[in-house]
Design a protein around this motif. Structure first.
Motif, PDB file in Angstrom:
ATOM      1  N   LEU A 209       4.247   5.189   3.095  1.00  0.00           N
ATOM      2  CA  LEU A 209       4.369   6.539   3.643  1.00  0.00           C
ATOM      3  C   LEU A 209       4.613   6.480   5.145  1.00  0.00           C
ATOM      4  O   LEU A 209       5.506   7.157   5.671  1.00  0.00           O
ATOM      5  CB  LEU A 209       3.101   7.346   3.336  1.00  0.00           C
ATOM      6  N   VAL A 210       3.826   5.666   5.847  1.00  0.00           N
ATOM      7  CA  VAL A 210       3.982   5.542   7.300  1.00  0.00           C
ATOM      8  C   VAL A 210       5.337   4.928   7.644  1.00  0.00           C
ATOM      9  O   VAL A 210       5.987   5.315   8.612  1.00  0.00           O
ATOM     10  CB  VAL A 210       2.832   4.698   7.886  1.00  0.00           C
ATOM     11  N   ALA A 211       5.786   3.974   6.822  1.00  0.00           N
ATOM     12  CA  ALA A 211       7.063   3.322   7.102  1.00  0.00           C
ATOM     13  C   ALA A 211       8.222   4.300   7.047  1.00  0.00           C
ATOM     14  O   ALA A 211       9.212   4.134   7.757  1.00  0.00           O
ATOM     15  CB  ALA A 211       7.285   2.178   6.102  1.00  0.00           C
ATOM     16  N   ARG A 212       8.111   5.320   6.208  1.00  0.00           N
ATOM     17  CA  ARG A 212       9.193   6.295   6.089  1.00  0.00           C
ATOM     18  C   ARG A 212       9.008   7.489   7.025  1.00  0.00           C
ATOM     19  O   ARG A 212       9.907   8.318   7.140  1.00  0.00           O
ATOM     20  CB  ARG A 212       9.292   6.794   4.641  1.00  0.00           C
ATOM     21  N   ALA A 213       7.838   7.592   7.635  1.00  0.00           N
ATOM     22  CA  ALA A 213       7.551   8.754   8.481  1.00  0.00           C
ATOM     23  C   ALA A 213       8.342   8.695   9.781  1.00  0.00           C
ATOM     24  O   ALA A 213       8.738   7.625  10.253  1.00  0.00           O
ATOM     25  CB  ALA A 213       6.061   8.833   8.785  1.00  0.00           C
ATOM     26  N   ASP A 214       8.570   9.848  10.350  1.00  0.00           N
ATOM     27  CA  ASP A 214       9.220   9.936  11.651  1.00  0.00           C
ATOM     28  C   ASP A 214       8.278   9.388  12.725  1.00  0.00           C
ATOM     29  O   ASP A 214       7.054   9.497  12.616  1.00  0.00           O
ATOM     30  CB  ASP A 214       9.565  11.402  11.946  1.00  0.00           C
ATOM     31  N   GLU A 215       8.844   8.807  13.764  1.00  0.00           N
ATOM     32  CA  GLU A 215       8.026   8.204  14.819  1.00  0.00           C
ATOM     33  C   GLU A 215       7.057   9.193  15.438  1.00  0.00           C
ATOM     34  O   GLU A 215       5.934   8.823  15.811  1.00  0.00           O
ATOM     35  CB  GLU A 215       8.930   7.606  15.909  1.00  0.00           C
TER      36      GLU A 215
ATOM     37  N   LEU B 190      -0.657  10.263  11.519  1.00  0.00           N
ATOM     38  CA  LEU B 190      -0.981   9.577  10.275  1.00  0.00           C
ATOM     39  C   LEU B 190      -1.960   8.436  10.506  1.00  0.00           C
ATOM     40  O   LEU B 190      -2.856   8.205   9.679  1.00  0.00           O
ATOM     41  CB  LEU B 190       0.302   9.050   9.623  1.00  0.00           C
ATOM     42  N   ALA B 191      -1.829   7.731  11.616  1.00  0.00           N
ATOM     43  CA  ALA B 191      -2.762   6.643  11.919  1.00  0.00           C
ATOM     44  C   ALA B 191      -4.163   7.194  12.165  1.00  0.00           C
ATOM     45  O   ALA B 191      -5.168   6.625  11.700  1.00  0.00           O
ATOM     46  CB  ALA B 191      -2.274   5.860  13.138  1.00  0.00           C
ATOM     47  N   GLU B 192      -4.243   8.301  12.892  1.00  0.00           N
ATOM     48  CA  GLU B 192      -5.543   8.934  13.142  1.00  0.00           C
ATOM     49  C   GLU B 192      -6.187   9.388  11.824  1.00  0.00           C
ATOM     50  O   GLU B 192      -7.381   9.161  11.586  1.00  0.00           O
ATOM     51  CB  GLU B 192      -5.368  10.130  14.075  1.00  0.00           C
ATOM     52  N   CYS B 193      -5.392  10.029  10.970  1.00  0.00           N
ATOM     53  CA  CYS B 193      -5.924  10.524   9.692  1.00  0.00           C
ATOM     54  C   CYS B 193      -6.384   9.371   8.812  1.00  0.00           C
ATOM     55  O   CYS B 193      -7.429   9.456   8.158  1.00  0.00           O
ATOM     56  CB  CYS B 193      -4.852  11.340   8.968  1.00  0.00           C
ATOM     57  N   ARG B 194      -5.623   8.303   8.802  1.00  0.00           N
ATOM     58  CA  ARG B 194      -6.001   7.150   7.983  1.00  0.00           C
ATOM     59  C   ARG B 194      -7.329   6.558   8.450  1.00  0.00           C
ATOM     60  O   ARG B 194      -8.201   6.234   7.628  1.00  0.00           O
ATOM     61  CB  ARG B 194      -4.897   6.104   8.038  1.00  0.00           C
TER      62      ARG B 194
ATOM     63  N   GLY C  26       7.363  14.409  -4.890  1.00  0.00           N
ATOM     64  CA  GLY C  26       6.040  14.946  -5.190  1.00  0.00           C
ATOM     65  C   GLY C  26       4.931  13.999  -4.777  1.00  0.00           C
ATOM     66  O   GLY C  26       3.926  14.412  -4.189  1.00  0.00           O
ATOM     67  N   ARG C  27       5.091  12.709  -5.058  1.00  0.00           N
ATOM     68  CA  ARG C  27       4.066  11.734  -4.679  1.00  0.00           C
ATOM     69  C   ARG C  27       3.958  11.637  -3.160  1.00  0.00           C
ATOM     70  O   ARG C  27       2.858  11.509  -2.619  1.00  0.00           O
ATOM     71  CB  ARG C  27       4.400  10.360  -5.265  1.00  0.00           C
ATOM     72  N   GLU C  28       5.083  11.690  -2.477  1.00  0.00           N
ATOM     73  CA  GLU C  28       5.083  11.622  -1.020  1.00  0.00           C
ATOM     74  C   GLU C  28       4.316  12.807  -0.432  1.00  0.00           C
ATOM     75  O   GLU C  28       3.476  12.650   0.460  1.00  0.00           O
ATOM     76  CB  GLU C  28       6.528  11.615  -0.526  1.00  0.00           C
ATOM     77  N   ALA C  29       4.606  14.008  -0.946  1.00  0.00           N
ATOM     78  CA  ALA C  29       3.912  15.208  -0.471  1.00  0.00           C
ATOM     79  C   ALA C  29       2.429  15.148  -0.808  1.00  0.00           C
ATOM     80  O   ALA C  29       1.577  15.535   0.003  1.00  0.00           O
ATOM     81  CB  ALA C  29       4.555  16.449  -1.085  1.00  0.00           C
ATOM     82  N   ALA C  30       2.098  14.666  -2.001  1.00  0.00           N
ATOM     83  CA  ALA C  30       0.695  14.600  -2.409  1.00  0.00           C
ATOM     84  C   ALA C  30      -0.083  13.579  -1.589  1.00  0.00           C
ATOM     85  O   ALA C  30      -1.254  13.801  -1.240  1.00  0.00           O
ATOM     86  CB  ALA C  30       0.606  14.268  -3.898  1.00  0.00           C
ATOM     87  N   LEU C  31       0.544  12.443  -1.277  1.00  0.00           N
ATOM     88  CA  LEU C  31      -0.110  11.457  -0.413  1.00  0.00           C
ATOM     89  C   LEU C  31      -0.410  12.055   0.955  1.00  0.00           C
ATOM     90  O   LEU C  31      -1.479  11.818   1.537  1.00  0.00           O
ATOM     91  CB  LEU C  31       0.787  10.226  -0.259  1.00  0.00           C
ATOM     92  N   LEU C  32       0.526  12.834   1.473  1.00  0.00           N
ATOM     93  CA  LEU C  32       0.330  13.483   2.760  1.00  0.00           C
ATOM     94  C   LEU C  32      -0.827  14.471   2.694  1.00  0.00           C
ATOM     95  O   LEU C  32      -1.686  14.510   3.587  1.00  0.00           O
ATOM     96  CB  LEU C  32       1.623  14.189   3.175  1.00  0.00           C
TER      97      LEU C  32
ATOM     98  N   SER D 165       0.827  -1.198   0.000  1.00  0.00           N
ATOM     99  CA  SER D 165       0.000   0.000   0.000  1.00  0.00           C
ATOM    100  C   SER D 165       0.865   1.253   0.000  1.00  0.00           C
ATOM    101  O   SER D 165       1.815   1.351   0.778  1.00  0.00           O
ATOM    102  CB  SER D 165      -0.901  -0.003   1.237  1.00  0.00           C
ATOM    103  N   PRO D 166       0.563   2.246  -0.844  1.00  0.00           N
ATOM    104  CA  PRO D 166       1.310   3.504  -0.804  1.00  0.00           C
ATOM    105  C   PRO D 166       1.237   4.167   0.565  1.00  0.00           C
ATOM    106  O   PRO D 166       2.202   4.796   1.004  1.00  0.00           O
ATOM    107  CB  PRO D 166       0.617   4.356  -1.877  1.00  0.00           C
ATOM    108  N   LEU D 167       0.094   4.026   1.246  1.00  0.00           N
ATOM    109  CA  LEU D 167      -0.023   4.627   2.575  1.00  0.00           C
ATOM    110  C   LEU D 167       0.858   3.892   3.590  1.00  0.00           C
ATOM    111  O   LEU D 167       1.424   4.521   4.490  1.00  0.00           O
ATOM    112  CB  LEU D 167      -1.485   4.612   3.022  1.00  0.00           C
ATOM    113  N   ASP D 168       0.961   2.577   3.455  1.00  0.00           N
ATOM    114  CA  ASP D 168       1.865   1.829   4.344  1.00  0.00           C
ATOM    115  C   ASP D 168       3.302   2.281   4.140  1.00  0.00           C
ATOM    116  O   ASP D 168       4.070   2.426   5.091  1.00  0.00           O
ATOM    117  CB  ASP D 168       1.764   0.326   4.059  1.00  0.00           C
TER     118      ASP D 168
END
Length: 321
Positions: free
Chosen positions: A80-86, A92-96, A222-228, A75-78
């Motif tokens: 994104l979370v995997a690369r996100a800072d702790e 991100l979990a709340e938003c998802r 760009g994709r990372e920012a757009a997913l966010l 998943s692209p969202l997975d």
């Protein structure tokens, strides 16, 4: 064996055929599936094991190192979370969770028509014959004037009449529509594609098509920012004050630092996600302009605050899980 036959007292061997057959057998052995009688239906789906470095496991004896965000079934969202800072995992979990819960709600037809108004007006103005281009790039002044009458009916855009600059609304609509496969250049005219012609009078179908295309950015950053942006908008975090912009920039900066190749250059996450932000803004406003051009005006992302933009973002996020 291919290429070997009897001739006289000995064997006649076609060496080229022999080599081809030998190479074919080697490749078949290399890529042969595991002899498991019942292989798992989705070996890379939820719960699949990966290496300690996040890479996929060996397949058919061949080790292929592919990052998780481009491996099929991830998943692209997975990613994104995997690369996100702790420190951002909770947000991100709340938003998802909020985005996916909202995606299950039924859509209002008025929101669908509102959210696709700009793209439908653009495609309708192109018609079956298209509009002329001024040289190899921008649309002609006449074409720009016609399009602006449709996508900016109350005249909030006070910029130049030419579509030559990247910030002109007509050029931005054209860019987004092209990325979604709705328009193309044919000779010296901009025309609707077959899909664009089919969808210009079908708001619900166009809505589904747009949701399936988001995010529109193609560069990794760009994709990372757009997913966010999509995730925050879908969760209702796109407020009219500066907090939304601050959140996008701070989380986006930490994402870039946590990437395999950290980017320490100053970047603007909202600018990196410009196409996706534009599409959501048009969905919220139903036109290219904001609701108020007098100071203090709304921020550039003000359209993301309104209902149809959030609905479109939720529809897109539901396709990215």
């Amino acid at each position: 064996m291919v290429g070997i036959g009897k001739h006289g007292d000995g064997n006649v061997v076609d060496l080229d055929a022999f080599r081809r057959d030998s190479e074919d057998r080697k490749l078949r052995a290399l890529f042969a599936p595991d002899p498991s009688p019942e292989p798992p239906a989705d070996p890379l789906g939820p719960g699949a094991e990966t290496g300690t470095d996040g890479m996929a496991p060996p397949v058919g004896g061949l080790v292929v190192e592919v990052p998780r965000d481009v491996w099929p079934g991830t998943s692209p969202l997975d990613a994104l979370v995997a690369r996100a800072d702790e420190r951002d995992h909770g947000l991100l979990a709340e938003c998802r969770a909020r985005a996916l819960a909202g995606a299950e709600e039924s859509l209002d037809l008025d929101d669908v028509e509102h959210g696709t108004a700009v793209l439908r007006a653009f495609l309708t103005r192109l018609g079956d014959g298209g509009l002329p281009l001024a040289g190899p790039g921008p649309l002609s002044e006449y074409a720009v004037a016609l399009i602006m009458l449709d996508i900016d009916p109350i005249g909030t855009w006070k910029g130049e009449g030419s579509a030559a600059t990247s910030r002109h609304p007509v050029r931005r609509v054209r860019s987004a529509a092209t990325a979604m496969g709705l328009v193309r250049t044919q000779g010296r005219a901009l025309v609707a594609t077959r899909r664009g012609a089919q969808l210009r009078d079908a708001p619900a179908a166009l809505w589904d098509h747009v949701a399936g295309c988001l995010p529109l950015e193609r560069t990794p950053g760009g994709r990372e920012a757009a997913l966010l942006v999509l995730l925050l908008t879908a969760a209702g975090k796109a407020t009219l004050d500066g907090s939304f912009g601050d959140t996008v920039e701070s989380v986006g900066a930490r994402l870039r630092l946590n990437s395999p190749e950290p980017d320490h250059r100053p970047r603007n996450a909202l600018a990196d996600a410009a196409r996706t932000v534009d599409v959501l803004t048009w969905a919220g406003h139903a036109r290219i302009g904001g609701l108020d051009t007098t100071l203090p005006g709304f921020p550039p992302w003000s359209g993301l605050h309104w209902g149809p933009a959030g609905e479109l973002a939720r529809a897109a996020v539901a396709r990215l899980v």
